[in-house]
Scaffold this active site. Structure first.
Site, PDB file in Angstrom:
ATOM      1  N   CYS A 179      38.239 102.398  29.823  1.00 38.35           N
ATOM      2  CA  CYS A 179      37.388 103.129  30.656  1.00 38.35           C
ATOM      3  C   CYS A 179      37.635 102.661  32.000  1.00 38.35           C
ATOM      4  O   CYS A 179      37.098 103.375  32.811  1.00 38.35           O
ATOM      5  CB  CYS A 179      36.173 103.018  30.222  1.00 38.35           C
ATOM      6  SG  CYS A 179      35.736 103.421  28.512  1.00 38.35           S
ATOM      7  N   HIS A 217      31.201 104.021  35.892  1.00 38.10           N
ATOM      8  CA  HIS A 217      31.797 104.489  34.705  1.00 38.10           C
ATOM      9  C   HIS A 217      30.547 105.374  33.939  1.00 38.10           C
ATOM     10  O   HIS A 217      29.654 104.883  33.933  1.00 38.10           O
ATOM     11  CB  HIS A 217      32.511 103.585  33.713  1.00 38.10           C
ATOM     12  CG  HIS A 217      32.671 103.798  32.398  1.00 38.10           C
ATOM     13  ND1 HIS A 217      33.383 105.032  32.052  1.00 38.10           N
ATOM     14  CD2 HIS A 217      32.353 103.387  31.154  1.00 38.10           C
ATOM     15  CE1 HIS A 217      33.441 105.207  30.712  1.00 38.10           C
ATOM     16  NE2 HIS A 217      33.040 104.112  30.100  1.00 38.10           N
ATOM     17  N   ASN A 238      30.924 110.279  27.774  1.00 36.35           N
ATOM     18  CA  ASN A 238      31.664 109.382  28.219  1.00 36.35           C
ATOM     19  C   ASN A 238      33.343 109.686  27.739  1.00 36.35           C
ATOM     20  O   ASN A 238      33.740 110.085  26.720  1.00 36.35           O
ATOM     21  CB  ASN A 238      31.761 107.911  27.365  1.00 36.35           C
ATOM     22  CG  ASN A 238      32.464 106.762  27.651  1.00 36.35           C
ATOM     23  OD1 ASN A 238      33.341 106.923  28.262  1.00 36.35           O
ATOM     24  ND2 ASN A 238      32.117 105.525  27.267  1.00 36.35           N
TER      25      ASN A 238
HETATM   26  N1  ACO Z   1      21.539 108.758  15.999  1.00 36.37           N
HETATM   27  C1  ACO Z   1      20.368 108.390  15.227  1.00 36.37           C
HETATM   28  N2  ACO Z   1      20.359 106.983  14.935  1.00 36.37           N
HETATM   29  C2  ACO Z   1      21.503 106.296  15.190  1.00 36.37           C
HETATM   30  C3  ACO Z   1      22.521 106.654  16.045  1.00 36.37           C
HETATM   31  C4  ACO Z   1      22.649 108.297  16.206  1.00 36.37           C
HETATM   32  N3  ACO Z   1      23.810 108.883  16.810  1.00 36.37           N
HETATM   33  N4  ACO Z   1      23.575 105.590  15.958  1.00 36.37           N
HETATM   34  C5  ACO Z   1      22.810 104.715  15.658  1.00 36.37           C
HETATM   35  N5  ACO Z   1      21.674 104.968  15.055  1.00 36.37           N
HETATM   36  C6  ACO Z   1      20.675 104.119  14.488  1.00 36.37           C
HETATM   37  C7  ACO Z   1      21.525 102.915  13.957  1.00 36.37           C
HETATM   38  O1  ACO Z   1      22.042 102.974  12.733  1.00 36.37           O
HETATM   39  C8  ACO Z   1      20.228 101.922  14.059  1.00 36.37           C
HETATM   40  O2  ACO Z   1      19.430 102.172  12.904  1.00 36.37           O
HETATM   41  P1  ACO Z   1      18.875 100.854  12.172  1.00 36.37           P
HETATM   42  O3  ACO Z   1      17.721 100.116  13.110  1.00 36.37           O
HETATM   43  O4  ACO Z   1      18.041 101.609  11.054  1.00 36.37           O
HETATM   44  O5  ACO Z   1      19.735  99.940  11.923  1.00 36.37           O
HETATM   45  C9  ACO Z   1      19.422 102.263  15.225  1.00 36.37           C
HETATM   46  O6  ACO Z   1      19.911 103.483  15.513  1.00 36.37           O
HETATM   47  C10 ACO Z   1      19.606 101.480  16.355  1.00 36.37           C
HETATM   48  O7  ACO Z   1      21.110 101.230  16.473  1.00 36.37           O
HETATM   49  P2  ACO Z   1      21.703 100.309  17.684  1.00 36.37           P
HETATM   50  O8  ACO Z   1      23.240 100.381  17.615  1.00 36.37           O
HETATM   51  O9  ACO Z   1      21.139  99.040  17.585  1.00 36.37           O
HETATM   52  O10 ACO Z   1      21.284 101.002  18.847  1.00 36.37           O
HETATM   53  P3  ACO Z   1      21.212 100.754  20.439  1.00 36.37           P
HETATM   54  O11 ACO Z   1      20.209 100.891  21.186  1.00 36.37           O
HETATM   55  O12 ACO Z   1      22.083  99.487  20.647  1.00 36.37           O
HETATM   56  O13 ACO Z   1      22.165 102.034  20.961  1.00 36.37           O
HETATM   57  C11 ACO Z   1      24.450 102.333  21.839  1.00 36.37           C
HETATM   58  C12 ACO Z   1      23.472 102.185  20.612  1.00 36.37           C
HETATM   59  C13 ACO Z   1      23.757 103.633  22.669  1.00 36.37           C
HETATM   60  C14 ACO Z   1      25.911 102.570  21.382  1.00 36.37           C
HETATM   61  C15 ACO Z   1      24.170 101.295  22.772  1.00 36.37           C
HETATM   62  O14 ACO Z   1      24.347  99.926  22.008  1.00 36.37           O
HETATM   63  C16 ACO Z   1      24.969 101.087  24.011  1.00 36.37           C
HETATM   64  O15 ACO Z   1      24.811 101.816  24.690  1.00 36.37           O
HETATM   65  N6  ACO Z   1      26.069 100.208  23.866  1.00 36.37           N
HETATM   66  C17 ACO Z   1      26.794 100.245  25.174  1.00 36.37           C
HETATM   67  C18 ACO Z   1      28.142 100.696  24.682  1.00 36.37           C
HETATM   68  C19 ACO Z   1      28.728 101.892  25.218  1.00 36.37           C
HETATM   69  O16 ACO Z   1      28.134 102.639  26.231  1.00 36.37           O
HETATM   70  N7  ACO Z   1      29.822 102.107  24.806  1.00 36.37           N
HETATM   71  C20 ACO Z   1      30.499 103.678  25.326  1.00 36.37           C
HETATM   72  C21 ACO Z   1      32.005 103.314  24.891  1.00 36.37           C
HETATM   73  S1  ACO Z   1      32.572 102.006  25.493  1.00 36.37           S
HETATM   74  C22 ACO Z   1      32.902 102.345  27.013  1.00 36.37           C
HETATM   75  O17 ACO Z   1      32.827 103.148  27.598  1.00 36.37           O
HETATM   76  C23 ACO Z   1      33.754 101.308  27.638  1.00 36.37           C
END
Ligand code: ACO
Length: 324
Positions: free
Chosen positions: A111, A251, A281
């Site tokens: 990214c 980003h 993204n």
């Molecule tokens: N829909 C519904 N529920 C979901 C989904 C979905 N799409 N995805 C995950 N869940 C659930 C999980 O299973 C989990 O359930 P549980 O509590 O029963 O185990 C719950 O939601 C929470 O999951 P987390 O992964 O802890 O959610 P979090 O609040 O961390 O959000 C996310 C996930 C959005 C990926 C976050 O961690 C984040 O923003 N991370 C940054 C990474 C990022 O933006 N990456 C983009 C690509 S990388 C880059 O651009 C370089």
């Protein structure tokens, strides 16, 4: 001498997939995706590969810059989803636009890829090797996303964006930095191909690590830390204070990451230009696509100071302070 962005461009495939569309194929909801990421919809290729997106962007850049293809010196494309291992996307763009006098190649920094590509172009131009460059970030992430994995498939989209840059005596890139932290490489991976051949008995088939694989929380932590520190260093080295910044183009990964960065840097949230609600993204395409939209909407004027900043797999980061 410096390097100035004289035109921007972008191209996204026509098919739009909403959060509700995704809820039909995985167990998710518009509410979860919107609250956790800020994404509402994304453009997904109906078959066009990354080169098509990059070529359309390059043609637009030439037209907007008013430059003949034969006059282009350098073409750099950033991507983690090229059509081929070889040829590079850069060479495919070169052929299609007829930039017969250019040298073309690709860079990979996930990214942050567009930031790395722009940084390289800046070095060639600043040192007088070349007069101009086409710099593009292009991705079809839809081909490396596991569409049965709700934790990743809701985040990404396809698209391309770019800039035409040339040497300038006045406004342009003021300061920039790129950086990497390889020790964290395994918190975000995609496109792994195992070493399988006729002599080691390995079976063929798609390796599970081919798909995007991510520790979301660790990426979140890395993103907020690295971007903040990088922006602070770039502003300090240019002796520019945060309130002199007209816009930040971050980003486009997640609005919650941007909220944290805005708070830590004390740059108002309204100054962060975002379009991830409509594109998701798009990895290396995300910063140039957002920059192009900011430019097309006429929101930046000559001499405005803007910051481009991103983070990505590797792990990598890049920040650039530009006088528009
Ligand atoms: N829909 C519904 N529920 C979901 C989904 C979905 N799409 N995805 C995950 N869940 C659930 C999980 O299973 C989990 O359930 P549980 O509590 O029963 O185990 C719950 O939601 C929470 O999951 P987390 O992964 O802890 O959610 P979090 O609040 O961390 O959000 C996310 C996930 C959005 C990926 C976050 O961690 C984040 O923003 N991370 C940054 C990474 C990022 O933006 N990456 C983009 C690509 S990388 C880059 O651009 C370089």
């Amino acid at each position: 001498m410096t390097t100035r962005i004289i035109a921007t461009g972008a191209y996204a495939p026509g098919q739009v997939i909403t959060n509700n569309d995704l809820a039909k194929i995985v167990d998710t909801s518009d509410e979860w995706i919107t609250q956790r990421t800020g994404i509402k919809e994304r453009h997904i290729s109906s078959g066009d590969n990354t080169s098509v997106l990059a070529i359309n962007t390059a043609k637009q850049l030439l037209e907007r810059a008013g430059v003949e293809a034969e006059s282009v010196d350098l073409i750099i494309v950033a991507s983690v989803t090229p059509d081929y291992g070889t040829p590079s996307l850069g060479c495919m763009v070169q052929k299609e636009i007829g930039a017969v006098n250019a040298v073309a190649f690709d860079v990979t920094a996930a990214c942050s890829g567009f930031m790395f590509a722009l940084s390289i172009a800046d070095k060639y131009i600043r040192t007088g090797v070349y007069n101009n460059a086409i710099v593009i970030g292009a991705e079809t992430l839809s081909k490396i996303v596991d569409w049965s994995d709700r934790s990743t498939c809701v985040l990404f989209g396809d698209g391309a964006g770019g800039a035409f840059v040339e040497k300038s005596e006045t406004d342009g890139i003021i300061k920039e930095e790129i950086g990497t932290k390889g020790e964290l490489y395994d918190i975000l991976t995609e496109g792994y191909t195992s070493c399988s051949n006729a002599f080691n008995g390995n079976e063929s088939g798609t390796d599970p690590l081919w798909y995007v694989n991510m520790n979301g929380r660790e990426v979140f932590k890395f993103a907020t830390k690295s971007v903040v520190k990088s922006v602070e260093r770039v502003l300090a080295s240019a002796d520019v204070s945060p309130d002199e910044i007209a816009y930040v183009v971050p980003h486009q990964a997640n609005v919650r990451i941007v909220e944290v960065i805005s708070n830590k840097l004390k740059i108002p949230y309204e100054k962060f230009y975002m379009n991830m609600d409509r594109y998701g993204n798009t990895s290396s395409a995300s910063i140039p696509m957002a920059l192009n939209e900011l430019n097309e909407r006429g929101l930046v004027k000559r001499g405005d100071k803007i910051l481009l900043t991103g983070f990505g797999g590797g792990m990598t980061w890049g920040t650039m302070l530009v006088s528009w």
